[in-house]
Design a protein around this motif. Structure first.
Motif, mmCIF file in Angstrom:
data_model
loop_
_atom_site.group_PDB
_atom_site.id
_atom_site.type_symbol
_atom_site.label_atom_id
_atom_site.label_comp_id
_atom_site.label_asym_id
_atom_site.label_seq_id
_atom_site.Cartn_x
_atom_site.Cartn_y
_atom_site.Cartn_z
ATOM 1 N N HIS A 120 0.833 -1.206 0.000
ATOM 2 C CA HIS A 120 0.000 0.000 0.000
ATOM 3 C C HIS A 120 0.872 1.264 0.000
ATOM 4 O O HIS A 120 0.668 2.185 0.792
ATOM 5 N N ALA A 121 1.832 1.279 -0.927
ATOM 6 C CA ALA A 121 2.688 2.458 -1.042
ATOM 7 C C ALA A 121 1.880 3.687 -1.419
ATOM 8 O O ALA A 121 2.202 4.809 -1.018
ATOM 9 N N PHE A 122 0.836 3.480 -2.201
ATOM 10 C CA PHE A 122 -0.065 4.562 -2.587
ATOM 11 C C PHE A 122 -1.497 4.099 -2.411
ATOM 12 O O PHE A 122 -1.832 2.949 -2.710
ATOM 13 N N THR A 123 -2.329 5.003 -1.932
ATOM 14 C CA THR A 123 -3.759 4.723 -1.764
ATOM 15 C C THR A 123 -4.559 5.847 -2.408
ATOM 16 O O THR A 123 -4.221 7.023 -2.261
ATOM 17 N N TYR A 124 -5.617 5.462 -3.125
ATOM 18 C CA TYR A 124 -6.464 6.436 -3.810
ATOM 19 C C TYR A 124 -7.919 6.217 -3.407
ATOM 20 O O TYR A 124 -8.380 5.077 -3.299
ATOM 21 N N HIS A 125 -8.601 7.321 -3.198
ATOM 22 C CA HIS A 125 -10.039 7.280 -2.926
ATOM 23 C C HIS A 125 -10.721 8.005 -4.081
ATOM 24 O O HIS A 125 -10.609 9.222 -4.221
ATOM 25 N N TRP A 126 -11.408 7.244 -4.906
ATOM 26 C CA TRP A 126 -11.979 7.779 -6.133
ATOM 27 C C TRP A 126 -13.492 7.833 -6.083
ATOM 28 O O TRP A 126 -14.147 6.995 -5.475
ATOM 29 N N LYS A 127 -14.041 8.839 -6.763
ATOM 30 C CA LYS A 127 -15.453 8.879 -7.102
ATOM 31 C C LYS A 127 -15.543 8.483 -8.577
ATOM 32 O O LYS A 127 -15.005 9.178 -9.445
ATOM 33 N N ILE A 128 -16.194 7.357 -8.864
ATOM 34 C CA ILE A 128 -16.255 6.865 -10.236
ATOM 35 C C ILE A 128 -17.370 7.585 -10.984
ATOM 36 O O ILE A 128 -18.529 7.175 -10.985
ATOM 37 N N TRP A 129 -17.000 8.690 -11.610
ATOM 38 C CA TRP A 129 -17.951 9.432 -12.430
ATOM 39 C C TRP A 129 -18.238 8.658 -13.710
ATOM 40 O O TRP A 129 -17.415 7.888 -14.191
ATOM 41 N N THR A 130 -19.424 8.866 -14.267
ATOM 42 C CA THR A 130 -19.765 8.261 -15.549
ATOM 43 C C THR A 130 -19.460 9.252 -16.669
ATOM 44 O O THR A 130 -19.352 10.462 -16.441
ATOM 45 N N ILE A 131 -19.327 8.738 -17.878
ATOM 46 C CA ILE A 131 -19.068 9.617 -19.017
ATOM 47 C C ILE A 131 -20.194 10.631 -19.210
ATOM 48 O O ILE A 131 -19.915 11.819 -19.424
ATOM 49 N N PRO A 132 -21.493 10.237 -19.152
ATOM 50 C CA PRO A 132 -22.546 11.263 -19.300
ATOM 51 C C PRO A 132 -22.456 12.374 -18.256
ATOM 52 O O PRO A 132 -22.693 13.543 -18.578
ATOM 53 N N GLU A 133 -22.092 12.027 -17.017
ATOM 54 C CA GLU A 133 -21.949 13.059 -15.981
ATOM 55 C C GLU A 133 -20.828 14.031 -16.332
ATOM 56 O O GLU A 133 -20.989 15.255 -16.230
ATOM 57 N N VAL A 134 -19.683 13.502 -16.757
ATOM 58 C CA VAL A 134 -18.536 14.360 -17.061
ATOM 59 C C VAL A 134 -18.810 15.200 -18.304
ATOM 60 O O VAL A 134 -18.444 16.381 -18.364
ATOM 61 N N LEU A 135 -19.474 14.636 -19.293
ATOM 62 C CA LEU A 135 -19.847 15.423 -20.472
ATOM 63 C C LEU A 135 -20.747 16.594 -20.085
ATOM 64 O O LEU A 135 -20.566 17.725 -20.562
ATOM 65 N N GLU A 136 -21.703 16.329 -19.221
ATOM 66 C CA GLU A 136 -22.610 17.385 -18.762
ATOM 67 C C GLU A 136 -21.843 18.489 -18.044
ATOM 68 O O GLU A 136 -22.091 19.687 -18.262
ATOM 69 N N LEU A 137 -20.882 18.111 -17.206
ATOM 70 C CA LEU A 137 -20.129 19.095 -16.443
ATOM 71 C C LEU A 137 -19.162 19.873 -17.343
ATOM 72 O O LEU A 137 -18.926 21.069 -17.125
ATOM 73 N N LEU A 138 -18.599 19.214 -18.349
ATOM 74 C CA LEU A 138 -17.754 19.931 -19.308
ATOM 75 C C LEU A 138 -18.568 20.979 -20.067
ATOM 76 O O LEU A 138 -18.118 22.114 -20.257
ATOM 77 N N HIS A 139 -19.769 20.602 -20.476
ATOM 78 C CA HIS A 139 -20.630 21.566 -21.171
ATOM 79 C C HIS A 139 -21.008 22.719 -20.249
ATOM 80 O O HIS A 139 -21.044 23.887 -20.668
ATOM 81 N N GLU A 140 -21.295 22.404 -18.993
ATOM 82 C CA GLU A 140 -21.629 23.450 -18.028
ATOM 83 C C GLU A 140 -20.457 24.409 -17.827
ATOM 84 O O GLU A 140 -20.654 25.611 -17.584
ATOM 85 N N ALA A 141 -19.238 23.885 -17.938
ATOM 86 C CA ALA A 141 -18.045 24.714 -17.753
ATOM 87 C C ALA A 141 -17.695 25.524 -18.992
ATOM 88 O O ALA A 141 -16.761 26.337 -18.955
ATOM 89 N N GLY A 142 -18.408 25.305 -20.096
ATOM 90 C CA GLY A 142 -18.178 26.114 -21.279
ATOM 91 C C GLY A 142 -17.578 25.400 -22.466
ATOM 92 O O GLY A 142 -17.366 26.009 -23.524
ATOM 93 N N PHE A 143 -17.292 24.093 -22.332
ATOM 94 C CA PHE A 143 -16.768 23.336 -23.470
ATOM 95 C C PHE A 143 -17.952 22.857 -24.306
ATOM 96 O O PHE A 143 -18.744 22.025 -23.874
ATOM 97 N N LYS A 144 -18.050 23.363 -25.503
ATOM 98 C CA LYS A 144 -19.189 23.042 -26.365
ATOM 99 C C LYS A 144 -18.938 21.828 -27.249
ATOM 100 O O LYS A 144 -19.887 21.260 -27.804
#
Length: 295
Positions: A207-231
């Motif tokens: 356990h040299a490195f440990t990560y705690h991730w939130k597994i976002w879905t592609i539709p969620e990230v696409l929505e947030l990119l559009h909200e941030a101004g990426f068309k």
């Protein structure tokens, strides 16, 4: 990255890279080594990782590394336009005023390419943090010349399973164990560990490195990119290593399967056989495009 830039932005040569969540800044150094005209900015909250990267990756550059690369300890949710309030330059020696000025130019220079790889977007646990990060990334890009914002994701059954995968770094020869130790299907939270094995001593650092991730879905990230101004955002996908067989067949899986090349989603969305394979596990690049300002 060059392939995506040329395909979506144009034939002009991208010269300035920003690597977010850069860790040891290997991508920054690799970018700069390929062309002496290139510059790179690496941003990470871990000063120790950045310092290691400056000593081992930055110092491998020809000439004076500060002419091409700058590493900054900062939170990616901070606006680096407010530097020096938003971050601190990492170097292994006292900087002269000229060196300091040179490095600050890298910080304030608009980026042709911004990348957040190694699934780093999963480190941001709320929609508010993700969209704020995307907005800051977009604001740091070159509005005059255009650019791309590249991030990677994973998903499918393999990403939502408790598994152990033995792997080996092809460059260093370092063996390691990738462990997905705990997954919460309601919160979509995944806890992962990397355990390292030294190729000479054979000693294991558990356990040299440990990560705690939130597994976002592609539709969620696409929505947030559009909200941030990426068309304009393009999705490229391929099957994850080891998913030609069910991951549950064995407690460990050896790396060795040949990975498929990434394919644009629009070309495979009607291929039911390939979609069935992707459901077992996939990795993806999302390429958000900022076109050059016209008029």
């Amino acid at each position: 990255m060059l392939r995506f830039f040329r395909q979506y932005v144009g034939l002009q040569v991208p010269l300035h890279l920003r690597e977010d969540f850069s860790g040891t800044s290997f991508i920054c150094a690799t970018w700069c080594k390929a062309d002496v005209r290139r510059t790179a900015l690496g941003i990470d909250i871990d000063r120790e990782a950045l310092a290691w990267g400056w000593r081992h990756n930055g110092q491998a550059l020809l000439g004076q590394p500060e002419n091409q690369m700058c590493l900054v300890q900062a939170n990616v949710l901070q606006n680096l336009a407010t530097y020096p309030d938003a971050g601190q330059i990492v170097a292994d020696q006292l900087l002269t005023p000229a060196q300091q000025e040179q490095l600050e130019q890298h910080i304030l220079r608009p980026a042709d390419v911004i990348c957040a790889l190694n699934f780093s977007v999963f480190l941001l646990s709320s929609r508010q943090k993700v969209v704020e990060y995307f907005r800051l990334a977009r604001a740091a890009m070159s509005a005059e010349d255009g650019g791309i914002f590249l991030l990677d994701m994973l998903g499918g059954h393999a990403a939502e399973s408790v598994v152990k995968l033995h792997r080996q770094n092809e460059i260093s020869g370092l063996s390691y164990l990738w462990e997905q130790a705990r997954y919460d299907p309601v919160k979509r939270q995944l806890t992962c560990h990397i355990s390292l094995k030294d190729p000479q001593s054979r000693q294991v650092l558990k356990h040299a490195f440990t990560y705690h991730w939130k597994i976002w879905t592609i539709p969620e990230v696409l929505e947030l990119l559009h909200e941030a101004g990426f068309k304009e955002v393009h999705v490229w996908m391929r099957c994850m290593i080891g998913t030609e067989q069910e991951l549950g067949d064995s407690p460990t899986n050896r790396q060795g399967d040949i990975e498929n090349e990434f394919e644009i989603y629009d070309d495979i969305k009607n291929d039911s056989r390939l979609l069935a394979r992707l459901s077992k596990g996939w990795t993806a690049y999302l390429v958000a495009v900022l076109h050059a300002r016209t008029g």
